[in-house]
Design a protein around this motif. Sequence first.
Motif: not given
Length: 173
Positions: A121-147
Motif C-alpha cells: 500500500p502506497d502511504p502517500a495515497v492509501h487509502p483514497q476515500i476521505t471526508d470529501d467523499f462523505c460530503f458528496a454522498v450527503s449532498a447527492s444521495c438522500p436515499s442511501m441506505q447502506d454504505i
Amino acid sequence: MGHDTLSPFPDDVLVHVCSSCTDLRELRMRVSADVSDVAASMLVFLPNLTLLDVARCDELSEESLIRVVEHCGGLQYLDVSWCRVFLVVFCCSDDARLARGLCSSSWSSSSSSPLTAFLFPDPAVHPQITDDFCFAVSASCPSMQDILLEGCKPITPQGLLKMAKGCRMLRKC
C-alpha cells in the motif's frame, strides 16, 4: 440477478455497456483492478443506478467516485471499502527474502522468480476515500441506505456525521 446487473469487465467493455445500457440498476466491480477513472466517468450516464460495489478497485480515484455519486443520486447501496493505490516494488531473490521478513499481510508477491514484484500500500495515497467523499454522498444521495467504508481511515467523525444527516435512510455505515 437479472439483466440489470453487470459484473466486472475491462474499461473498454464497461464504457460500451454504460453508454448503451442506461437503465442499468446494479453494478458490481469489486476487485476489478483494470477498471480506471475512464470507466468511472461513464457511470454518470447511469441515472437509475441503485447499487454500486467498487470495493478494492485500486485504480479509481476519490474525485471520480465523487462525480459518480453527484450524478447517480438514486444510489442506495455503495461499497468503496479498501479502495487504494499500491506501490509496486521489484526485488531480486535476496531482497525478496528480506521483504517477506519485514512485511506481514500488507504485501503480496506476484511470482517466485529471481525478480519478484511486491505490492505495498502506497502511504502517500492509501487509502483514497476521505471526508470529501462523505460530503458528496450527503449532498447527492438522500436515499442511501447502506454504505461500506471499511479501510477508509482518513474519514473523520465529522464526515460520517455529515453523511448521516444528509442520508436520512442510512441503516449501515
